[in-house]
Design a protein around this motif. Sequence first.
Motif, PDB file in Angstrom:
ATOM      1  N   ASP A 118      44.903 -35.180-191.727  1.00 54.34           N
ATOM      2  CA  ASP A 118      44.520 -36.445-192.213  1.00 54.34           C
ATOM      3  C   ASP A 118      44.737 -36.434-193.827  1.00 54.34           C
ATOM      4  O   ASP A 118      43.618 -35.927-194.066  1.00 54.34           O
ATOM      5  CB  ASP A 118      43.317 -36.407-191.536  1.00 54.34           C
TER       6      ASP A 118
ATOM      7  N   ARG B 159      43.678 -38.939-195.574  1.00 54.75           N
ATOM      8  CA  ARG B 159      42.491 -39.505-196.054  1.00 54.75           C
ATOM      9  C   ARG B 159      41.643 -38.622-196.574  1.00 54.75           C
ATOM     10  O   ARG B 159      40.570 -38.712-197.450  1.00 54.75           O
ATOM     11  CB  ARG B 159      41.516 -40.646-194.984  1.00 54.75           C
ATOM     12  N   LEU B 160      41.579 -37.150-195.923  1.00 51.34           N
ATOM     13  CA  LEU B 160      40.864 -36.146-196.029  1.00 51.34           C
ATOM     14  C   LEU B 160      41.241 -35.177-197.088  1.00 51.34           C
ATOM     15  O   LEU B 160      40.726 -34.817-198.004  1.00 51.34           O
ATOM     16  CB  LEU B 160      40.164 -35.416-194.847  1.00 51.34           C
TER      17      LEU B 160
ATOM     18  N   GLY C 245      41.007 -37.303-189.067  1.00 52.95           N
ATOM     19  CA  GLY C 245      39.336 -36.679-189.287  1.00 52.95           C
ATOM     20  C   GLY C 245      39.365 -35.312-189.656  1.00 52.95           C
ATOM     21  O   GLY C 245      40.401 -34.879-190.414  1.00 52.95           O
ATOM     22  N   ALA C 246      38.420 -34.649-189.026  1.00 47.88           N
ATOM     23  CA  ALA C 246      38.613 -32.971-189.434  1.00 47.88           C
ATOM     24  C   ALA C 246      39.354 -32.299-188.625  1.00 47.88           C
ATOM     25  O   ALA C 246      38.776 -31.381-187.729  1.00 47.88           O
ATOM     26  CB  ALA C 246      37.081 -32.738-189.376  1.00 47.88           C
TER      27      ALA C 246
ATOM     28  N   GLU D 222      30.699 -29.744-193.993  1.00 46.84           N
ATOM     29  CA  GLU D 222      31.029 -28.704-194.770  1.00 46.84           C
ATOM     30  C   GLU D 222      30.299 -27.510-194.272  1.00 46.84           C
ATOM     31  O   GLU D 222      28.907 -27.731-194.337  1.00 46.84           O
ATOM     32  CB  GLU D 222      30.788 -29.344-196.214  1.00 46.84           C
TER      33      GLU D 222
ATOM     34  N   ALA E 280      36.419 -43.381-195.218  1.00 44.42           N
ATOM     35  CA  ALA E 280      36.452 -41.863-195.497  1.00 44.42           C
ATOM     36  C   ALA E 280      36.160 -41.176-194.027  1.00 44.42           C
ATOM     37  O   ALA E 280      35.440 -41.820-193.373  1.00 44.42           O
ATOM     38  CB  ALA E 280      35.546 -41.385-196.556  1.00 44.42           C
ATOM     39  N   VAL E 281      36.593 -40.164-193.965  1.00 42.51           N
ATOM     40  CA  VAL E 281      36.215 -39.748-192.637  1.00 42.51           C
ATOM     41  C   VAL E 281      35.019 -38.585-192.596  1.00 42.51           C
ATOM     42  O   VAL E 281      34.673 -38.125-193.682  1.00 42.51           O
ATOM     43  CB  VAL E 281      37.258 -38.525-192.051  1.00 42.51           C
ATOM     44  N   THR E 282      34.359 -38.503-191.576  1.00 40.51           N
ATOM     45  CA  THR E 282      32.888 -37.683-191.695  1.00 40.51           C
ATOM     46  C   THR E 282      33.369 -36.479-191.771  1.00 40.51           C
ATOM     47  O   THR E 282      34.130 -35.926-190.572  1.00 40.51           O
ATOM     48  CB  THR E 282      32.156 -38.057-190.387  1.00 40.51           C
ATOM     49  N   ILE E 283      32.991 -35.427-192.096  1.00 42.21           N
ATOM     50  CA  ILE E 283      33.403 -33.942-192.218  1.00 42.21           C
ATOM     51  C   ILE E 283      31.871 -33.228-192.322  1.00 42.21           C
ATOM     52  O   ILE E 283      31.083 -33.632-192.730  1.00 42.21           O
ATOM     53  CB  ILE E 283      34.049 -33.288-193.612  1.00 42.21           C
TER      54      ILE E 283
ATOM     55  N   ILE F 251      35.347 -26.407-194.962  1.00 39.40           N
ATOM     56  CA  ILE F 251      35.185 -27.522-193.864  1.00 39.40           C
ATOM     57  C   ILE F 251      35.310 -27.008-192.634  1.00 39.40           C
ATOM     58  O   ILE F 251      36.310 -26.292-192.193  1.00 39.40           O
ATOM     59  CB  ILE F 251      36.023 -29.000-194.227  1.00 39.40           C
TER      60      ILE F 251
ATOM     61  N   PRO G 223      40.047 -36.716-202.156  1.00 43.73           N
ATOM     62  CA  PRO G 223      40.302 -37.826-201.085  1.00 43.73           C
ATOM     63  C   PRO G 223      41.025 -39.009-201.687  1.00 43.73           C
ATOM     64  O   PRO G 223      40.787 -39.295-203.043  1.00 43.73           O
ATOM     65  CB  PRO G 223      38.929 -38.124-200.782  1.00 43.73           C
TER      66      PRO G 223
END
Length: 231
Positions: free
Chosen positions: A169, A171-172, A201-202, A100, A95-98, A130, A86
């Motif tokens: 994205d 950021r991820l 995001g995801a 896993e 940070a984006v929420t993922i 992910i 990242p």
Amino acid sequence: MAQGEIHGVVGENGAGKSTLMSILYGFYQADSGEILIGGRPPPSTNSAAATAAGGAGHAPALGQPAARPAAATPAEPALPLISAKPETSPDAPAAVTIEEATPAEMAELGVDPLSVRWFNGRQVRPARTIWMTVTAYSPDHRSCGKWADGVTASNKSVWTNGMKLVAADTRLLPFRSLVSVPGYDEGRIVPVLDRGGAIKGARLDVLYPTHEIALRWGVQRLPVTVWEYVD
């Protein structure tokens, strides 16, 4: 094959599965053998005609791009790809929420954390898996609008890696991250070389050569494996 029957095409790497699908779709022309649809040969090797004739309305993930035009930009040298990490710049967005995949889910999906593959002449291994919402796009104006210039947001040609690449994205998954997506390019490892305003995001966008093929992909929630270099 009778109408309505469902068949699978299986074989080792290099057996010709993707080539056969490309011939059915009209991307390639067979140099031997015969294909009959309703007792007649397909009208042409044009993909639109092949689809209209019923020769390819299935298995979009196996569709391959047409041969690169002679006037296109010369092939680029191999990319010095880096492992997926990242962005950590203080100016970067939060940070984006993922979500896993757990080790149990990875095992169920057939992803071995200790498995090793090769990409760009270097060994890579799975770093994480992910769950992502995966859509598809094409390099024309219907997907890219005014940015449909044949160049990705990372300033790489859409023909890089044989037009097998994804938008994410950053950021991820920063540019040059490595991922594999079930059903895309037969699960091979592909680079992140693009991004888009709707890809947050995801989410992931896989590239296909035409808008029609991209539409057939639809929207899928899939376990995307992120790879890193062993060295």
